[in-house]
Design an enzyme around this catalytic site. Structure first.
Site, PDB file in Angstrom:
ATOM      1  N   CYS A  55      -2.109   2.219  10.632  1.00  0.00           N
ATOM      2  CA  CYS A  55      -1.376   3.321  11.274  1.00  0.00           C
ATOM      3  C   CYS A  55      -1.930   3.641  12.657  1.00  0.00           C
ATOM      4  CB  CYS A  55      -1.424   4.557  10.385  1.00  0.00           C
ATOM      5  SG  CYS A  55      -0.495   4.391   8.849  1.00  0.00           S
ATOM      6  N   TYR A 113       0.808  -1.221   0.000  1.00  0.00           N
ATOM      7  CA  TYR A 113       0.000   0.000   0.000  1.00  0.00           C
ATOM      8  C   TYR A 113       0.843   1.273   0.000  1.00  0.00           C
ATOM      9  CZ  TYR A 113      -4.422  -2.449   0.742  1.00  0.00           C
ATOM     10  OH  TYR A 113      -5.540  -3.238   0.587  1.00  0.00           O
ATOM     11  N   ASP A 156       9.691  -7.097  -4.756  1.00  0.00           N
ATOM     12  CA  ASP A 156       8.853  -7.680  -3.720  1.00  0.00           C
ATOM     13  C   ASP A 156       9.043  -9.198  -3.755  1.00  0.00           C
ATOM     14  OD1 ASP A 156       6.144  -6.453  -2.131  1.00  0.00           O
ATOM     15  OD2 ASP A 156       6.308  -8.636  -2.265  1.00  0.00           O
ATOM     16  N   TYR A 183     -11.798  -0.562   6.520  1.00  0.00           N
ATOM     17  CA  TYR A 183     -11.650   0.219   7.745  1.00  0.00           C
ATOM     18  C   TYR A 183     -12.052   1.684   7.565  1.00  0.00           C
ATOM     19  CZ  TYR A 183      -7.410   2.941   6.665  1.00  0.00           C
ATOM     20  OH  TYR A 183      -6.515   3.844   6.137  1.00  0.00           O
ATOM     21  N   ASN A 224       0.308   9.759  14.664  1.00  0.00           N
ATOM     22  CA  ASN A 224      -0.811   8.823  14.682  1.00  0.00           C
ATOM     23  C   ASN A 224      -1.365   8.613  16.088  1.00  0.00           C
ATOM     24  OD1 ASN A 224      -0.975   8.366  11.916  1.00  0.00           O
ATOM     25  ND2 ASN A 224       0.638   6.839  11.968  1.00  0.00           N
ATOM     26  N   LYS A 278       6.682  10.399  13.539  1.00  0.00           N
ATOM     27  CA  LYS A 278       5.624   9.668  12.837  1.00  0.00           C
ATOM     28  C   LYS A 278       4.700   8.958  13.815  1.00  0.00           C
ATOM     29  CE  LYS A 278       3.020   7.645   9.963  1.00  0.00           C
ATOM     30  NZ  LYS A 278       3.386   6.588   9.053  1.00  0.00           N
ATOM     31  N   GLY A 310      -9.380   1.382  12.585  1.00  0.00           N
ATOM     32  CA  GLY A 310      -8.732   0.383  11.748  1.00  0.00           C
ATOM     33  C   GLY A 310      -7.571   0.967  10.984  1.00  0.00           C
ATOM     34  N   THR A 344       5.417  -3.448   9.263  1.00  0.00           N
ATOM     35  CA  THR A 344       5.944  -3.384  10.636  1.00  0.00           C
ATOM     36  C   THR A 344       4.793  -3.616  11.608  1.00  0.00           C
ATOM     37  OG1 THR A 344       5.756  -0.961  10.491  1.00  0.00           O
ATOM     38  CG2 THR A 344       7.949  -1.917  10.226  1.00  0.00           C
ATOM     39  N   HIS A 351     -17.523  26.256  19.882  1.00  0.00           N
ATOM     40  CA  HIS A 351     -16.480  26.989  20.600  1.00  0.00           C
ATOM     41  C   HIS A 351     -15.264  27.103  19.679  1.00  0.00           C
ATOM     42  CE1 HIS A 351     -13.342  27.975  23.461  1.00  0.00           C
ATOM     43  NE2 HIS A 351     -14.254  28.179  24.401  1.00  0.00           N
ATOM     44  N   ARG A 401      -7.414  -3.826   6.510  1.00  0.00           N
ATOM     45  CA  ARG A 401      -6.478  -4.039   7.615  1.00  0.00           C
ATOM     46  C   ARG A 401      -7.014  -3.469   8.931  1.00  0.00           C
ATOM     47  NH1 ARG A 401      -1.082  -1.498   5.241  1.00  0.00           N
ATOM     48  NH2 ARG A 401      -2.642   0.031   4.598  1.00  0.00           N
TER      49      ARG A 401
END
Length: 407
Positions: free
Chosen positions: A255, A9, A29, A314, A205, A201, A252, A80, A239, A322
């Site tokens: 990240c 992705y 790959d 997601y 998230n 990073k 989902g 990861t 506000h 995912r």
């Protein structure tokens, strides 16, 4: 020439973007079927603008291979995941890719890791592997971290316009990598050290996860005392310094639902708010199941086979499943419910990935009495009238038919 390692992705759009802007690229790959599909001229997932970008990259000469290449620049974009027991990052895919690079790279090569990793991952996992192979970091090979910062559904635009962070041991190498990304990136590109880039990073998230958790906890509080959380949020957001998000069925993607765990795993006892937010967001699929049970009982629906879940992805208008809240719900149902299979439909998920999965909206709606809206795809927004007469639980705040139930 650059060798982009990992064509999922993140890696594939990145490789295509470089190639489309005149950089010589070979994408690698280990998945032979994926590489063969790309060689045959087809992309491997749905994404706005990806096919057009692919065509442009092919015109500019991008190549795909199962083999690692000998070149002076590598971009590693491999998964990861996190270990669900320790909550720590699983760096095995990154380490494996770096080992393979070292088998073919010339002296002075730059290895850019785009994969999202926890602070200190390069120090703890990557540097020791490089040094164990007899390489001198800073001479034989240079390590850089340039974390991706794009979202499915808007990848092509964000690749081009979002700012980027380049973490490097030396300013000179950092500027070299910055110049490479500047071939297509129109956003600000910041050069810093590796550990800061790693942390930045994950923090981005985690910030988003905590804000989502606040909205979700508000939904639970309001439900417990029969208050309208959406009206409360609407008024509170008037506000000038308040911007509460909309609650939903869970978090989902690869990240927001994963990265905060890296901090929990690495800094136990210090990441208290982060841990609480993760628990709140992970609890939402079960909260939705409780709402389904209560609404079924209220409406005299005693057969779960007459209930349909709309949405498997997601987020809206993508095919990415995912860490999908729907899949989390189905997993929980397998553990706790018996007596039949709930029905599921998603226009973006073509292949069967769960039991009782439908591929036609009208047939899906014909076979259910209750619809649970778990994803706000444009398809259902445009055909909302088809839900009239159904019992509706709207977890995304997209349905405004009369009598709809909400979180």
């Amino acid at each position: 020439m650059i060798n982009v390692v990992g064509l999922g992705y993140i890696g594939l759009p990145t490789a295509l973007m470089f190639a489309a802007h005149g950089v010589e690229v070979i994408g690698t790959d280990y998945n032979r079927e994926l590489v063969d599909t790309l060689k045959a001229g087809r992309t491997t997932f749905e994404e706005d603008g990806l096919d057009e970008l692919f065509e442009e990259a092919v015109k500019k000469g991008i190549r795909f291979s199962h083999e690692y290449q000998s070149t002076d620049m590598y971009i590693v974009s491999v998964p990861t995941p996190y270990d669900k027991a320790s909550k720590k990052v699983d760096a095995s895919f990154v380490v494996g890719a770096v080992k393979n690079v070292m088998e073919v790279c010339p002296k002075g090569a730059v290895i850019v890791i785009e994969s999202t990793i926890s602070p200190g991952t390069i120090d703890r996992h990557v540097r020791p592997v490089v040094e164990a192979q007899g390489f001198v970091i800073g001479e034989d090979v240079h390590l850089v971290h340039a974390p991706e910062r794009i979202i499915p559904g808007n990848m092509v635009y964000e690749l081009k316009h979002n700012s980027r962070t380049i973490g490097a041991d030396s300013r000179e190498v950092g500027e070299k990598v910055k110049a490479l990304y500047a071939s297509f990136c129109e956003g600000e590109i910041v050069v810093t050290d590796i550990r800061t880039a790693e942390m930045t990073k994950v923090v981005e998230n985690t910030f988003r996860d905590i804000n989502i958790a606040f909205a979700n906890e508000l939904a639970k509080i309001c439900r417990s005392d029969n208050m309208d959380v959406y009206e409360i949020i609407r008024i509170a957001n008037k506000h000038p310094r308040v911007n509460i998000l909309t609650p939903g069925p869970g978090v989902g993607g690869h990240c927001i639902s994963v990265d905060p765990w890296f901090l929990v795993g690495d800094y136990p006892g210090l990441s208290n708010i982060i841990l609480a937010a993760r628990k709140i967001n992970d609890s939402m699929p079960d909260f939705v199941l409780e709402r389904i049970h209560d609404i079924m009982k209220e409406n005299g629906i005693d057969d779960v086979r007459r209930v349909g879940l709309y949405g498997l992805t997601y987020k809206e208008n993508v095919d990415d499943t995912r860490e999908s809240p729907t899949l989390q719900m189905l997993e929980s149902m397998e553990r706790h419910l018996t007596g039949g299979l709930i029905k599921v439909y998603d226009p973006y998920v073509i292949r069967d990935i769960v039991p009782n999965q439908y591929h036609d909206l009208d047939t899906f709606l014909r076979d259910v009495d209750m619809v649970v809206l778990l994803v706000g795809h444009d398809e259902i927004k445009e055909q909302m009238e088809k839900l009239r007469g159904k019992v509706i639980l709207d977890t995304r705040h997209v349905c405004f038919l009369e009598g709809v139930y909400r979180l």
